[in-house]
Design a protein around this motif. Sequence first.
Motif, mmCIF file in Angstrom:
data_model
loop_
_atom_site.group_PDB
_atom_site.id
_atom_site.type_symbol
_atom_site.label_atom_id
_atom_site.label_comp_id
_atom_site.label_asym_id
_atom_site.label_seq_id
_atom_site.Cartn_x
_atom_site.Cartn_y
_atom_site.Cartn_z
ATOM 1 N N LEU A 229 0.841 -1.196 0.000
ATOM 2 C CA LEU A 229 0.000 0.000 0.000
ATOM 3 C C LEU A 229 0.878 1.249 0.000
ATOM 4 C CD1 LEU A 229 -2.749 -0.878 2.648
ATOM 5 C CD2 LEU A 229 -3.031 -0.787 0.173
ATOM 6 N N PRO A 230 0.643 2.208 -0.888
ATOM 7 C CA PRO A 230 1.341 3.496 -0.797
ATOM 8 C C PRO A 230 0.726 4.336 0.317
ATOM 9 C CG PRO A 230 -0.197 3.533 -2.621
ATOM 10 C CD PRO A 230 -0.247 2.134 -2.064
ATOM 11 N N HIS A 231 1.425 5.370 0.734
ATOM 12 C CA HIS A 231 0.928 6.165 1.856
ATOM 13 C C HIS A 231 -0.341 6.933 1.486
ATOM 14 C CE1 HIS A 231 2.036 10.239 0.470
ATOM 15 N NE2 HIS A 231 3.072 9.657 -0.100
ATOM 16 N N GLU A 232 -0.629 7.099 0.172
ATOM 17 C CA GLU A 232 -1.855 7.800 -0.222
ATOM 18 C C GLU A 232 -3.114 7.041 0.172
ATOM 19 O OE1 GLU A 232 1.441 9.194 -2.861
ATOM 20 O OE2 GLU A 232 0.665 7.231 -2.259
ATOM 21 N N LYS A 233 -3.002 5.735 0.385
ATOM 22 C CA LYS A 233 -4.160 4.932 0.759
ATOM 23 C C LYS A 233 -4.230 4.690 2.265
ATOM 24 C CE LYS A 233 -4.483 2.527 -3.674
ATOM 25 N NZ LYS A 233 -5.764 3.163 -4.047
ATOM 26 N N ILE A 234 -3.461 5.468 3.019
ATOM 27 C CA ILE A 234 -3.410 5.307 4.475
ATOM 28 C C ILE A 234 -3.719 6.646 5.123
ATOM 29 C CG2 ILE A 234 -1.957 4.562 6.407
ATOM 30 C CD1 ILE A 234 -0.150 3.179 4.329
ATOM 31 N N ARG A 235 -4.408 6.606 6.230
ATOM 32 C CA ARG A 235 -4.665 7.828 6.987
ATOM 33 C C ARG A 235 -4.555 7.528 8.479
ATOM 34 N NH1 ARG A 235 -11.283 8.718 6.418
ATOM 35 N NH2 ARG A 235 -11.875 7.287 8.109
ATOM 36 N N CYS A 236 -4.412 8.560 9.260
ATOM 37 C CA CYS A 236 -4.305 8.392 10.711
ATOM 38 C C CYS A 236 -5.682 8.150 11.323
ATOM 39 C CB CYS A 236 -3.653 9.623 11.330
ATOM 40 S SG CYS A 236 -1.900 9.758 10.952
#
Length: 687
Positions: free
Chosen positions: A188-195
């Motif tokens: 997963l790239p960081h664009e598909k992750i959130r806090c």
Amino acid sequence: MTGLPSRREHFSLTGFIGVSSSKVTKEQKVDFDANWDKTIKTHRNVYVDAFAEYKAGRKSSAFLLYSYRKHKDVWDNANKGGRARENLNNLKKQGMNILKSQFEKPADPTMQDLVKVIRERCRIKVCEETGLEESTILFKGGDWVEIMDDDMQWRLHQVKEVKAKDEDKDGRVSDWEVLYNIGGQVDLPHEKIRCSEAGLKHLYGVRPFIWQQYALLKLEDRIRFQKDHADDFVNFDHIQYVTDLWNSWLDSPDNKDFKEIYENNGESGKKMLEIHIMSPFYLIKDLATDEENEWNVENDDVVQEFGAFTYLSFIGDGFVTPFIILLLQIAIPSLIIAGNLLYYVWKNNDWKDIHDISANEFFMTARCVSSPTDSYEVLLISGFMAFMIQVLYFIQVTPASITSFYLQVGNAGMDVFQKMKSLRMRIRDKKHDRVGQNIGYTLDLVMNTLYVIALYMANIFNVIQTEDSFEMLLNCLALIFVAQIDEEFSESPWYDPGRRWLRSSCVELVFQYYIDKPALCSTQLFSLKYGINLKHLNELANKDPRLFKNRDVAYADSRDLSIMSHDERVRFMSSELALLTKNPGAVAQYCKERQFFSVSEYKLVYIPFVNFLRIFDKNARPSGGVFNRYELYRCWSRWNDILFIGPLPVSKGSGGKFGDEDDKTIDGSDEYPTDASENTGDFPDDW
């Protein structure tokens, strides 16, 4: 032996070349003693000279460096057994750590775990080429973050593994792509992750999440369904528009207290909040434009999955075609079954009337191929054909029906169809769907699961009542076509040219999922969800229990210039002038017209119904249509008051509330289902 190191001194020194002296094992000592005599006899002079230098302190590691480099085979021989055992033990420990990190469920996170990720994982750097600030997000193994699972729900997981990928194979570390294994998803790239939402509310309160509801309504009000228009949902710059709304709200004088907390949480905290709040809008942009080719609804493989009932389930209007299809799918099999049943009665002429057939007699004779005219050999071949068809149904239709049911209920999916079905299921779970959507969803579910199973079961009877084997095969294939009539209709070019209605309905599903209608139309629910004083909320809503859902207030606010921005005033005055002059081109440019999937239903059913309501209510007006579903919630005067009263956390130090509750565990079983593991790797600080 004068001048030589003792066994103890020699062995402790060898620790510099592979085995720590503090971790000497019994096996290592035995291996060393066995080679001691050989070592001394072979390299006596070398050892004396090198150890003398070492003891004199002239070179702290002269003995080790000289001896190991010149006589590596001797040193390796002395330590070979111990090294092998230690390497084996290290491999076992590493394997246990990997198994534990990948499969063992970790303890639930504390608030400190969530806050740490928000405040520390984003770094701001100045680009050497452009001179502009760029943000770099690097999560570490063990961080608790949210990802969107295949069922289109954001869930809290722990980062299992961090890895870098050299896409262009040039070896330059600076342009490597960092990928993450989180939950059940990999790379997963960081664009598909959130806090986490819980951590952000702990630091910033609920005010940004109230703004998110407001921004969703503003965006729906702005975009339209009009091809080649600048405000068309495909052409419109969603992110820029919402970003301008965010900056305007953030810099408002009424929002000074929040702005202070926002600034105190650092660049990382600000960036993480913006990423989380903007996630619905990025999904809307991706669905509308498909720039990443991830949501291509025009692909033939995707189009054939969306039937007429699915369209009705998504859009909520356009009942004519689905109900015609429903009539055909019921009438055609019924006529075939009725004809075969009458033929069955004729063959078994002992029963003169169909009503005289008992259930036992019917099932005893109807399960076999029989005929009063055909020969035994013909019936035998027909019987084998009937058996083959039943085998086909068992090995093909049964698994297909189970898979279809699994997809219809929205719990699977990696392609566009499955993801959107999952999102539709989540809307149904929240009870946010409209009446038309509810009818469409029920028809879609029943006609693609129970109906198909019943159709094939009934077709077995039809096949058995046919003596000719070729006719059996035709009957078998005919009802397969009947089961797919709704998909055949929707694939026709005239049904949805360019698949624009399908794409717009997917965008509307995102609005439905994120806009909390029950809370927006109830002061009590809104107060409970966002922690706002109910008495104060009632005062701002003029004691209206429906809060933002008010037709009269929404209509008045849509014409109130005092609460509009400069651009909104220009658009409003232009639309009024276009209506006054009745210029078709100006009306099309400046007025947002209502669009319905079925124009005939709108003109022949909806408009006459509104005219009928005007007999009792002179203020009755048409509402609804694509990107006008929340027209009654556009009470901007009330929104302008409530946007700035959301409770904020108690500030201590650099912002946010801290204290005993920081150590409390965040239970991941309810709001945040968890599936994660411990830290298995990260990147250095100078990455």
